[in-house]
Scaffold this active site. Structure first.
Site, PDB file in Angstrom:
ATOM      1  N   LYS A   1       0.831  -1.218   0.000  1.00  0.00           N
ATOM      2  CA  LYS A   1       0.000   0.000   0.000  1.00  0.00           C
ATOM      3  C   LYS A   1       0.861   1.262   0.000  1.00  0.00           C
ATOM      4  O   LYS A   1       0.630   2.182  -0.773  1.00  0.00           O
ATOM      5  CB  LYS A   1      -0.927   0.039   1.241  1.00  0.00           C
TER       6      LYS A   1
ATOM      7  N   ARG B   1      -8.976   0.966   9.684  1.00  0.00           N
ATOM      8  CA  ARG B   1      -8.521  -0.390   9.991  1.00  0.00           C
ATOM      9  C   ARG B   1      -9.535  -1.150  10.836  1.00  0.00           C
ATOM     10  O   ARG B   1      -9.280  -2.312  11.174  1.00  0.00           O
ATOM     11  CB  ARG B   1      -7.207  -0.316  10.773  1.00  0.00           C
TER      12      ARG B   1
ATOM     13  N   ARG C   1      12.169  -5.422   5.381  1.00  0.00           N
ATOM     14  CA  ARG C   1      12.017  -3.984   5.112  1.00  0.00           C
ATOM     15  C   ARG C   1      13.004  -3.166   5.959  1.00  0.00           C
ATOM     16  O   ARG C   1      13.244  -3.473   7.130  1.00  0.00           O
ATOM     17  CB  ARG C   1      10.587  -3.563   5.459  1.00  0.00           C
TER      18      ARG C   1
ATOM     19  N   ARG D   1      12.062  -1.322  11.418  1.00  0.00           N
ATOM     20  CA  ARG D   1      10.993  -0.908  12.331  1.00  0.00           C
ATOM     21  C   ARG D   1      10.835  -1.949  13.427  1.00  0.00           C
ATOM     22  O   ARG D   1      10.928  -3.153  13.176  1.00  0.00           O
ATOM     23  CB  ARG D   1       9.672  -0.799  11.552  1.00  0.00           C
TER      24      ARG D   1
ATOM     25  N   ARG E   1       0.776  -8.689  13.680  1.00  0.00           N
ATOM     26  CA  ARG E   1       0.081  -7.657  12.892  1.00  0.00           C
ATOM     27  C   ARG E   1      -0.803  -8.280  11.816  1.00  0.00           C
ATOM     28  O   ARG E   1      -1.888  -7.783  11.525  1.00  0.00           O
ATOM     29  CB  ARG E   1       1.103  -6.700  12.263  1.00  0.00           C
TER      30      ARG E   1
HETATM   31  P1  AMP Z   1       1.495   0.840   9.347  1.00  0.00           P
HETATM   32  O1  AMP Z   1       2.694   1.679   9.072  1.00  0.00           O
HETATM   33  O2  AMP Z   1       0.289   1.235   8.535  1.00  0.00           O
HETATM   34  O3  AMP Z   1       1.789  -0.637   9.250  1.00  0.00           O
HETATM   35  O4  AMP Z   1       1.085   1.127  10.869  1.00  0.00           O
HETATM   36  C1  AMP Z   1       1.979   0.838  11.934  1.00  0.00           C
HETATM   37  C2  AMP Z   1       1.208   0.775  13.227  1.00  0.00           C
HETATM   38  O5  AMP Z   1       0.594   2.034  13.509  1.00  0.00           O
HETATM   39  C3  AMP Z   1       0.066  -0.228  13.264  1.00  0.00           C
HETATM   40  O6  AMP Z   1       0.500  -1.556  13.527  1.00  0.00           O
HETATM   41  C4  AMP Z   1      -0.774   0.347  14.398  1.00  0.00           C
HETATM   42  O7  AMP Z   1      -0.190   0.090  15.656  1.00  0.00           O
HETATM   43  C5  AMP Z   1      -0.656   1.847  14.149  1.00  0.00           C
HETATM   44  N1  AMP Z   1      -1.722   2.302  13.234  1.00  0.00           N
HETATM   45  C6  AMP Z   1      -1.575   2.826  11.988  1.00  0.00           C
HETATM   46  N2  AMP Z   1      -2.763   3.123  11.439  1.00  0.00           N
HETATM   47  C7  AMP Z   1      -3.703   2.781  12.361  1.00  0.00           C
HETATM   48  C8  AMP Z   1      -5.108   2.809  12.382  1.00  0.00           C
HETATM   49  N3  AMP Z   1      -5.834   3.248  11.325  1.00  0.00           N
HETATM   50  N4  AMP Z   1      -5.738   2.367  13.498  1.00  0.00           N
HETATM   51  C9  AMP Z   1      -5.054   1.929  14.555  1.00  0.00           C
HETATM   52  N5  AMP Z   1      -3.722   1.841  14.595  1.00  0.00           N
HETATM   53  C10 AMP Z   1      -3.030   2.265  13.502  1.00  0.00           C
END
Ligand code: AMP
Length: 218
Positions: A14, A90, A129, A162, A173
Site C-alpha cells: 500500500k 482499519r 524492510r 521498524r 500484525r
Molecule cells: P502501518 O505503518 O500502517 O503498518 O502502521 C503501523 C502501526 O501504527 C500499526 O501496527 C498500528 O499500531 C498503528 N496504526 C496505523 N494506522 C492505524 C489505524 N488506522 N488504526 C489503529 N492503529 C493504527
C-alpha cells in the site's frame, strides 16, 4: 481530483503504491503509520502514548487515530490534489468515522483498493524492510536493497528496521489484520466501491497495473 482508500494487510505494498501515486499524480499520501511514527520520533505526548501499542503490533484506539485523520483531511491540499488513505480505516468504527468525515467535508470517495499478496510474501516483505531514519525512504534487503548496505540511496541517512517488523510482531500484525481489518472488505463490497489488486511482482509493473485498473494515465 480522485480520492482512494488503500486497504490490505501489512506488507501488501500500500505504502509503495501510494508513494508512486503521489509522485506521478500528486495525490496527498496520508499514511497513519507514518504520522504516528513521526510523533514517536519527535517524542510528543501522542508519540509516547502510542509507542507500546505500535511496538506490540496492536492498533491504537479508534478515537485517537480518527481525530488525526479528521484533522488531516480538513487541510486545503486534500481538496486540490485528492487523497490516498494508507492504513486507515482499519476497523469498522473507523470506517464509520471516515464516512461521517467525508460527508461533513463534502469530499467524495472515488474507490477502495484492496491491495493483496500471499502470506509468505507478506512476511518476507515485512521482515526484510528497512527504512531511512532521515527521509523515510523504504528499502527491502531482498527485493530492492540499497546500493550500500545500511545507507539510504536518496539522502545518505542510516537505515533501520521498524520495531514492529520483527518476525514475531509482523505475525501478530497479520493476525490483527485478519481479526479487525478484514471485515472492512465486506463493508466496502456492500457499498460497491471495492476493487481487488494483487500486488506480488516488481513495483513498477505493479504500479502500471494499478494505473490500468484505476483508469489513470501515468
Ligand atoms: P502501518 O505503518 O500502517 O503498518 O502502521 C503501523 C502501526 O501504527 C500499526 O501496527 C498500528 O499500531 C498503528 N496504526 C496505523 N494506522 C492505524 C489505524 N488506522 N488504526 C489503529 N492503529 C493504527
Amino acid at each position: 481530483m480522485t480520492n482512494y482508500v488503500f486497504l490490505g494487510p501489512p506488507g501488501a505494498g500500500k505504502g509503495t503504491l501510494a508513494a508512486l501515486m503521489h509522485d506521478t499524480f500528486g495525490h496527498v499520501h496520508v499514511s497513519t503509520g507514518d504520522i504516528l511514527r513521526e510523533e514517536m520520533r519527535r517524542g510528543t505526548d501522542l508519540g509516547r502514548r502510542v509507542k507500546d501499542c505500535i511496538e506490540r503490533g496492536d492498533l491504537v484506539p479508534d478515537e485517537t487515530i480518527g481525530a488525526i485523520v479528521a484533522g488531516r483531511l480538513g487541510q486545503d491540499d486534500i481538496r486540490t490534489h485528492g487523497f490516498l488513505l494508507d492504513g486507515f480505516p482499519r476497523t469498522l468504527p473507523q470506517a464509520a468515522m471516515l464516512d461521517d468525515n467525508l460527508a461533513d467535508l463534502d469530499l467524495p470517495l472515488t474507490g477502495v483498493v484492496l491491495v493483496e499478496a500471499n502470506r509468505k510474501l507478506l512476511m518476507k516483505r515485512l521482515t526484510a524492510r528497512r527504512v531511512c531514519k532521515d527521509c523515510g525512504a523504504v528499502f527491502n534487503v531482498l527485493f530492492s536493497p540499497p546500493k550500500q548496505e545500511g545507507v539510504c540511496d536518496r539522502c545518505g541517512g542510516e537505515l533501520y528496521q521498524r520495531a514492529d517488523d520483527t518476525e514475531e510482531t509482523a505475525r501478530e500484525r497479520l493476525e490483527v489484520y485478519e481479526r479487525q481489518t478484514a471485515p472492512l472488505i465486506e463493508y466496502y463490497e456492500g457499498k460497491g466501491v471495492l476493487q481487488r489488486f494483487l500486488c506480488e511482482g516488481d513495483k513498477h509493473d505493479n504500479f502500471k497495473d494499478l494505473c490500468a485498473l484505476l483508469d489513470l494515465q501515468p
